[in-house]
Design a protein around this motif. Structure first.
Motif, short mmCIF file in Angstrom:
data_model
loop_
_atom_site.label_atom_id
_atom_site.label_comp_id
_atom_site.label_asym_id
_atom_site.label_seq_id
_atom_site.Cartn_x
_atom_site.Cartn_y
_atom_site.Cartn_z
N ALA A 1 17.93 -3.94 -0.76
CA ALA A 1 18.04 -3.16 -2.07
C ALA A 1 16.96 -3.05 -2.94
N ASN A 2 16.11 -3.97 -2.87
CA ASN A 2 14.65 -3.85 -3.58
C ASN A 2 13.99 -2.71 -3.03
N VAL A 3 13.71 -2.80 -1.84
CA VAL A 3 13.16 -1.72 -1.30
C VAL A 3 13.58 -0.22 -1.51
N VAL A 4 14.80 -0.24 -1.35
CA VAL A 4 15.28 1.28 -1.58
C VAL A 4 15.23 1.68 -2.99
N GLU A 5 15.58 0.56 -3.82
CA GLU A 5 15.05 0.81 -5.50
C GLU A 5 13.68 1.19 -5.84
N LEU A 6 12.91 0.48 -5.10
CA LEU A 6 11.19 0.83 -5.34
C LEU A 6 10.77 2.01 -4.71
N THR A 7 11.64 2.69 -3.75
CA THR A 7 11.19 3.79 -3.22
C THR A 7 11.88 4.94 -3.95
N MET A 8 13.24 4.83 -4.43
CA MET A 8 13.81 5.80 -5.13
C MET A 8 13.32 6.01 -6.40
N ILE A 9 13.05 4.98 -7.15
CA ILE A 9 12.68 5.33 -8.68
C ILE A 9 11.33 6.26 -8.60
N PRO A 10 10.32 6.12 -7.79
CA PRO A 10 9.15 7.09 -7.72
C PRO A 10 9.28 8.44 -7.09
N LEU A 11 10.40 8.16 -6.29
CA LEU A 11 10.73 9.70 -5.69
C LEU A 11 11.51 10.49 -6.35
N CYS A 12 12.54 9.87 -7.20
CA CYS A 12 13.29 10.57 -8.11
C CYS A 12 12.54 11.05 -9.26
N THR A 13 11.72 10.59 -9.67
CA THR A 13 10.54 10.79 -10.80
C THR A 13 9.61 12.05 -10.24
N ALA A 14 9.23 11.75 -9.04
CA ALA A 14 8.43 13.00 -8.52
C ALA A 14 9.09 14.04 -8.40
N LEU B 1 0.81 -1.25 0.26
CA LEU B 1 0.04 0.09 -0.07
C LEU B 1 0.90 1.21 -0.16
N LEU B 2 1.97 1.13 0.75
CA LEU B 2 2.58 2.43 1.00
C LEU B 2 3.52 2.69 -0.38
N LEU B 3 4.07 1.57 -1.05
CA LEU B 3 4.70 1.72 -2.09
C LEU B 3 4.00 2.15 -3.24
N SER B 4 2.80 1.55 -3.33
CA SER B 4 1.89 1.93 -4.45
C SER B 4 1.33 3.53 -4.36
N TRP B 5 1.47 4.02 -2.95
CA TRP B 5 1.32 5.38 -2.86
C TRP B 5 2.10 6.49 -3.44
N LEU B 6 3.50 5.52 -2.98
CA LEU B 6 4.77 6.45 -3.62
C LEU B 6 4.84 6.54 -5.21
N PHE B 7 4.21 5.49 -5.90
CA PHE B 7 4.10 5.37 -7.23
C PHE B 7 2.89 6.39 -7.91
N ILE B 8 1.91 6.64 -7.08
CA ILE B 8 0.78 7.50 -7.18
C ILE B 8 1.12 9.24 -7.09
N ILE B 9 1.98 8.93 -6.22
CA ILE B 9 2.55 10.60 -5.95
C ILE B 9 3.51 10.96 -7.30
N ALA B 10 4.16 9.81 -7.73
CA ALA B 10 5.03 9.99 -9.03
C ALA B 10 4.03 10.28 -10.00
N PHE B 11 2.92 9.77 -10.33
CA PHE B 11 2.03 9.70 -11.41
C PHE B 11 1.50 11.23 -11.18
N ALA B 12 1.00 11.38 -10.17
CA ALA B 12 0.54 12.90 -9.70
C ALA B 12 1.42 13.80 -10.29
N ALA B 13 2.81 13.83 -9.92
CA ALA B 13 3.78 14.64 -10.27
C ALA B 13 3.77 14.87 -11.80
N ILE B 14 3.85 13.82 -12.60
CA ILE B 14 3.80 13.80 -13.83
C ILE B 14 2.92 14.59 -14.62
N VAL B 15 1.39 13.93 -13.93
CA VAL B 15 0.19 14.81 -14.52
C VAL B 15 0.12 16.14 -14.29
N MET B 16 0.55 16.63 -13.29
CA MET B 16 0.67 18.00 -12.78
C MET B 16 1.60 18.84 -13.67
#
Lengths: 269, 308
Positions: free
Chosen positions: A239-252, A164-179
């Motif tokens: 390492a996976n957790v860090v990667e999955l956190t960093m990708i949406p965060l950096c995108t956002a 749930l938390l990871l998918s929210w991070l991705f939603i933040i990234a999607f929202a930043a793209i749409v914004m």
């Protein structure tokens, strides 16, 4: 900032598009659960069609409201999430540029960065609410058609929370793209075209290219669209957790900075 | 600096290769109703948009309420209410809900201000109707209500009476006069309906092709538009000599087209015509006249155009 957030929330709650999307989500989940119910009753036995949202993590549990709730969190639908965030974002943000109400806001004297963040925060909240509504609707209709069910073991609950938390991070990234794509144009149609068009290029387009070119495959691993559609929290290493956190965060961060750059320089009309 | 609510210094805005606003030095005193007058495309709206922070100047500075830097300028903008180009709202919300959005954005405590402003602009009865069903005049009133909601110290109104019916125009004029007199609100009002501006403005700024060509008070304008005899003769130079030598007056002005404005002997047009004719001049016209704001503005713009 507090005043801006209150005003944005007031506008979001009275945004027609938010409520239309909510009704569509509720209707869609109702139909999906109904189909599962009919399948469960043997209605499609002769046709060979199997209606099921299937995930290994919840395989052991009988079908119920809670099971459907967890499964919907485990199996996020990329296209639906992108479309929901794009439609909401464009009508919520570009809509203000189209009807000119952004003038009222900018002329008050707030820094444009504050205006941008207040809109982004509200928009992210709205997007998360819509995606959560899927899971909640599945839980409610699942409980109505089948049973409420029992809470899974703590390990599965922990992974559900992680997901749930990871998918929210991705939603933040999607929202930043749409914004970003919503502050560029003055018309909602163009905004929608840019947002969904970007998904088709960086998401579906890149995926097709990745079958042919190794470079595209490498790039794809760092693209939020692909990573969201393959999100899996089972057997995650640190390492996976860090990667999955960093990708949406950096995108956002990249898209927020770009969006701020555009808004700071934009002539408001 | 602080005696002015608004002061611009060499304010310029350039779009591509065109100076839309060119070195504008505008000064508005506290309590003024400043009529901002110019032809369509003269740069009025761009000037107002620059002051409101909707666009950035290419060069020059804006001082609002004595602000010295951008941070202070932004803070000062919280004291202004704006209606720029056309009123902007959320069409699916009611008038009351639109005002609530503005109230929240500005952080105005309590909802009493909404009722007050709705009553002031005459929308109290229709406040719960969706804005998309409003007529143009009602939208204009709501736009003014939005600008007035936070009890601003400066109102920037760009063509506020557009779309209003004659009664609406009178009501809005009276409303603006009332808030100016009762609350000391300074108002910048741009309009191309000069007769309307003339009825309420206490000072004027004339803009033409991006340049502020003149600023003057209503008193100064009245002085310039004062009554005169408009004289047209076959020989202007000789007529001027006759006026000076025979009527002993220097209170005249020769217009670019050769006509003469005589500010003395207003009640003696027969005497003036007699003197002119006795001195061999052929009199084409001699009529009592008073310039309107339109006349003044037209001559100003023509003069400016002929200077180029």
């Amino acid at each position: 900032m507090n005043n801006l957030l209150r005003a944005e929330w007031y506008k979001l709650m009275r945004n027609k598009v938010l409520w239309i999307l909510s009704f569509i989500i509720i209707g869609l989940t109702f139909l999906l659960v109904l189909l599962q119910y009919l399948d469960h009753q043997g209605m499609f036995a002769d046709t060979g069609v199997k209606v099921e949202i299937h995930d290994e993590a919840t395989e052991a549990y009988p079908i119920s409201g809670i099971k459907l709730f967890i499964e919907s969190i485990y199996s996020p639908d990329l296209f639906l999430t992108v479309v929901l965030t794009s439609v909401l974002g464009v009508y919520f943000i570009t809509g203000e540029h189209a009807n000119g109400t952004i003038k009222n806001l900018v002329s008050i004297g707030y820094q444009r960065s504050k205006i941008y963040f207040s809109k982004l925060i509200t928009f992210v909240s709205g997007s998360i609410m819509l995606v959560l509504l899927f899971a909640i609707s599945f839980a409610i209709f699942g409980a109505l058609f089948f049973e409420i069910g029992v809470w899974p073991d703590s390990d599965l609950l922990f992974r559900t929370l992680q997901m749930l938390l990871l998918s929210w991070l991705f939603i933040i990234a999607f929202a930043a793209i749409v914004m970003f794509f919503s502050v560029i144009p003055r018309g909602t149609g163009v905004g929608l075209l840019l947002s969904i068009g970007f998904y088709f290029i960086a998401g579906a387009g890149l995926r097709m290219l990745s079958y042919k070119y190794a470079l595209a495959e490498k790039i794809q691993n760092y693209v939020v669209y692909y990573r969201y559609s393959t999100l899996d929290v089972n057997n995650l290493s640190l390492a996976n957790v860090v990667e999955l956190t960093m990708i949406p965060l950096c995108t956002a961060i990249i898209f927020i900075i770009s969006g701020l750059f555009v808004l700071q320089r934009k002539d408001i009309s | 600096m602080s005696e002015y609510v608004l002061q611009t210094m060499n304010l310029s805005k350039r779009y591509r290769n065109e100076n839309v606003v060119d070195q504008v030095n505008m000064k508005i005193h506290k309590g003024d109703i400043y009529g901002f007058i110019g032809l369509n495309g003269a740069g009025k709206s761009t000037c107002i948009r620059l002051i409101a922070g909707l666009t950035y100047p290419t060069s020059g500075t804006i001082h609002l309420f004595g602000s010295q830097d951008d941070k202070q300028l932004n803070e000062a903008r919280q004291k202004i209410g704006t209606l720029i180009e056309h009123p902007a709202f959320f069409p699916h919300l009611t008038a009351r809900q639109n005002l609530e959005v503005i109230r929240l954005q500005r952080g105005v405590p309590g909802k009493a201000c909404i009722d007050k402003v709705l009553k002031q602009v005459g929308l109290a009865e229709t406040s719960n109707k969706k804005v998309k069903s409003f007529s143009l005049g009602m939208k204009q009133r709501l736009g003014i209500a939005i600008a007035m909601l936070c009890e601003p110290e400066l109102l920037l109104l760009d063509e506020p009476i557009n779309g209003l019916d004659p009664i609406g125009v009178i009501e809005i004029r009276e409303l603006l006069r009332q808030i100016n007199q009762d609350y000391g609100v300074t108002i910048l009002i741009s309009s191309h309906i000069l007769s309307e501006v003339h009825q309420i403005a206490t000072s004027y700024g004339f803009i033409h092709q991006g340049k502020l060509i003149e600023q003057l008070t209503a008193k100064e304008l009245d002085e310039k538009c004062r009554a005169h005899l408009l004289i047209e003769v076959d020989n202007t130079a000789r007529a001027v000599t006759v006026l000076e030598s025979k009527l002993h007056t220097l209170q005249y002005e020769v217009l670019p087209d050769g006509k003469i404005k005589l500010y003395s002997h207003l009640q003696e047009s027969k005497l003036v015509s007699k003197v002119l004719m006795e001195n061999g001049l052929q009199l084409e016209q001699i009529t009592p006249h008073r310039d309107t704001l339109e006349d003044y503005f037209t001559s100003l713009v023509k003069g400016e155009s002929s200077n180029e």
